[in-house]
Design an enzyme around this catalytic site. Sequence first.
Site, PDB file in Angstrom:
ATOM      1  N   LYS A 179       0.683  -1.398   0.081  1.00  0.00           N
ATOM      2  CA  LYS A 179       0.468  -0.336   0.309  1.00  0.00           C
ATOM      3  C   LYS A 179       1.064   0.741   0.276  1.00  0.00           C
ATOM      4  O   LYS A 179       0.065   2.290  -0.077  1.00  0.00           O
ATOM      5  CB  LYS A 179      -1.429  -0.343   1.449  1.00  0.00           C
ATOM      6  CG  LYS A 179      -1.829  -0.812   1.490  1.00  0.00           C
ATOM      7  CD  LYS A 179      -2.893  -0.703   2.351  1.00  0.00           C
ATOM      8  CE  LYS A 179      -3.359  -1.921   2.683  1.00  0.00           C
ATOM      9  NZ  LYS A 179      -3.557  -2.032   4.598  1.00  0.00           N
ATOM     10  N   LYS A 189      -6.150 -12.643   0.296  1.00  0.00           N
ATOM     11  CA  LYS A 189      -6.369 -13.176   1.213  1.00  0.00           C
ATOM     12  C   LYS A 189      -8.477 -11.909   1.245  1.00  0.00           C
ATOM     13  O   LYS A 189      -8.637 -11.276   1.344  1.00  0.00           O
ATOM     14  CB  LYS A 189      -5.651 -12.558   1.872  1.00  0.00           C
ATOM     15  CG  LYS A 189      -5.544 -12.347   3.264  1.00  0.00           C
ATOM     16  CD  LYS A 189      -4.632 -11.888   4.449  1.00  0.00           C
ATOM     17  CE  LYS A 189      -4.796 -10.269   4.117  1.00  0.00           C
ATOM     18  NZ  LYS A 189      -5.253 -10.034   5.548  1.00  0.00           N
ATOM     19  N   LYS A 199     -11.132  -6.729   5.652  1.00  0.00           N
ATOM     20  CA  LYS A 199     -11.269  -6.065   6.093  1.00  0.00           C
ATOM     21  C   LYS A 199     -11.350  -4.940   5.058  1.00  0.00           C
ATOM     22  O   LYS A 199     -12.204  -4.483   4.186  1.00  0.00           O
ATOM     23  CB  LYS A 199     -10.840  -5.434   7.311  1.00  0.00           C
ATOM     24  CG  LYS A 199     -10.672  -5.928   8.341  1.00  0.00           C
ATOM     25  CD  LYS A 199     -10.935  -5.232   9.407  1.00  0.00           C
ATOM     26  CE  LYS A 199     -10.070  -5.785  11.156  1.00  0.00           C
ATOM     27  NZ  LYS A 199      -8.705  -5.956  10.368  1.00  0.00           N
TER      28      LYS A 199
HETATM   29  P1  TYM Z   1      -6.015  -6.949  11.270  1.00  0.00           P
HETATM   30  O1  TYM Z   1      -6.691  -6.091  12.242  1.00  0.00           O
HETATM   31  O2  TYM Z   1      -5.164  -6.984   9.966  1.00  0.00           O
HETATM   32  O3  TYM Z   1      -6.665  -8.336  11.375  1.00  0.00           O
HETATM   33  C1  TYM Z   1      -6.506  -9.257  12.890  1.00  0.00           C
HETATM   34  C2  TYM Z   1      -6.015 -11.088  13.008  1.00  0.00           C
HETATM   35  O4  TYM Z   1      -6.842 -11.336  11.883  1.00  0.00           O
HETATM   36  C3  TYM Z   1      -6.089 -12.154  11.363  1.00  0.00           C
HETATM   37  N1  TYM Z   1      -6.390 -12.063  10.085  1.00  0.00           N
HETATM   38  C4  TYM Z   1      -6.451 -13.579   8.980  1.00  0.00           C
HETATM   39  N2  TYM Z   1      -6.074 -14.171   9.420  1.00  0.00           N
HETATM   40  C5  TYM Z   1      -6.522 -15.420   8.631  1.00  0.00           C
HETATM   41  N3  TYM Z   1      -7.008 -15.518   7.587  1.00  0.00           N
HETATM   42  C6  TYM Z   1      -7.406 -14.852   6.716  1.00  0.00           C
HETATM   43  N4  TYM Z   1      -7.484 -13.825   5.857  1.00  0.00           N
HETATM   44  C7  TYM Z   1      -7.116 -13.322   8.292  1.00  0.00           C
HETATM   45  N5  TYM Z   1      -6.940 -11.951   7.590  1.00  0.00           N
HETATM   46  C8  TYM Z   1      -6.840 -11.873   9.201  1.00  0.00           C
HETATM   47  C9  TYM Z   1      -4.286 -11.494  11.316  1.00  0.00           C
HETATM   48  O5  TYM Z   1      -3.494 -12.314  10.775  1.00  0.00           O
HETATM   49  C10 TYM Z   1      -4.702 -11.001  13.169  1.00  0.00           C
HETATM   50  O6  TYM Z   1      -3.654 -12.132  13.322  1.00  0.00           O
HETATM   51  N6  TYM Z   1      -1.159  -5.917  12.581  1.00  0.00           N
HETATM   52  C11 TYM Z   1      -2.368  -6.742  12.815  1.00  0.00           C
HETATM   53  C12 TYM Z   1      -2.513  -5.543  14.541  1.00  0.00           C
HETATM   54  C13 TYM Z   1      -1.936  -5.902  15.157  1.00  0.00           C
HETATM   55  C14 TYM Z   1      -1.442  -6.691  16.216  1.00  0.00           C
HETATM   56  C15 TYM Z   1      -0.516  -6.258  17.424  1.00  0.00           C
HETATM   57  C16 TYM Z   1      -1.359  -8.319  15.989  1.00  0.00           C
HETATM   58  C17 TYM Z   1      -1.265  -4.498  15.750  1.00  0.00           C
HETATM   59  N7  TYM Z   1      -0.835  -4.553  16.739  1.00  0.00           N
HETATM   60  C18 TYM Z   1      -0.196  -6.616  18.076  1.00  0.00           C
HETATM   61  C19 TYM Z   1      -0.998  -9.202  17.056  1.00  0.00           C
HETATM   62  C20 TYM Z   1      -0.082  -7.933  17.753  1.00  0.00           C
HETATM   63  C21 TYM Z   1      -3.153  -6.671  11.466  1.00  0.00           C
HETATM   64  O7  TYM Z   1      -3.023  -5.472  11.336  1.00  0.00           O
HETATM   65  O8  TYM Z   1      -4.086  -7.717  12.045  1.00  0.00           O
END
Ligand code: TYM
Length: 320
Positions: free
Chosen positions: A109, A188, A191
């Site tokens: 992005k 994938k 959101k």
């Molecule tokens: P985010 O908000 O995109 O996603 C939240 C969690 O959901 C998982 N996830 C998926 N798992 C399986 N299949 C998918 N299609 C899928 N889409 C999303 C993500 O892997 C995630 O575990 N950067 C992170 C948020 C974050 C975070 C942290 C996570 C910020 N600080 C500290 C863990 C620890 C994120 O954008 O997740």
Amino acid sequence: MSRLLTGFKPTGHMHLGNLLGAIRPIVARQDGNRTTVMIVDLHAMTVPHTPATLRELSMEVAGLLLASGVDASQFYLQSQVPEHTELHYLLECVTSYGEAHRMIQFKEKGGSGSRLALLTYPVLMAADILLHDTDEVPVGEDQLQHIELTRSVAQRFNNLYGTTFAVPKGVSPLFAARVMDLSDPARKMGKTGSTDTGSIRLLDEPEVIRRKVMRAVTDTLSTVHYDPAEQPGVSNLLSILAGCTGRTPGGLAGQFTTYGGLKEAVADAVVEVVRPIQERYAELDPGQVRKELAAGAEQAREVASVTVRRAKQAIGLVMG
Ligand code: TYM
């Protein structure tokens, strides 16, 4: 007892990938472990956003986490714990531009016009994790690269300035660690960025879920095998079914002879998993959720302030 932590970014509506990849895995392990679950609202501002929508989505994500059974020792909004940004800066001082630039988020992005925060986003994520002396970070597969960066930053800080941080590891579920878009199994489920028909939202009506699953892209081979390379659409459906039922995708494949039968089973399983979440969500009192978040933030600050103090001392700042 392990210290577990994970976070959810309020950039859009929560979907099945979030549930199977991260929510259910942390809920399954929250008893007996010190668990931290955050709504990472600061991360949602790394791309252009609308203030009112950010507030709405933050509360929606919080509500859906509670409705999904999250009962964490610490449950809060990242922005209500200022130590996250404080540690973020200290960690920026031990992270190179090249490291940040290589991260997938920026590659996908980023550009010269993107927000600077998008480049430094993984460092904020490292701060989120290191702030709590985390041992394990349950996440979907897409986040593992960020955990690797977190480990490098923690190790480097410890080597340069003395042992300050626990070095965490990322853990992903065996199946459904990367749920794919139903309409485009090369992409994938997300959101943002995934298709409307290909992403199952946790608040989708049962009929909508059924319609999306029944229209999922499969292939022309007409056999049900778990083979992500050759049959990505069918394998994705099997992974979803495995994630919902606790069975293995390979084992489940043998039960179906037609794609129609497989899709019916997936639709039923997803509707059953999502139904209680939607029921609990409808009963939540937003005022109560806000109170819980505020109390969670206060508790988190007790741990976080100790870590930040330790890091400031180690890096050479004069303590007041
Ligand atoms: P985010 O908000 O995109 O996603 C939240 C969690 O959901 C998982 N996830 C998926 N798992 C399986 N299949 C998918 N299609 C899928 N889409 C999303 C993500 O892997 C995630 O575990 N950067 C992170 C948020 C974050 C975070 C942290 C996570 C910020 N600080 C500290 C863990 C620890 C994120 O954008 O997740």
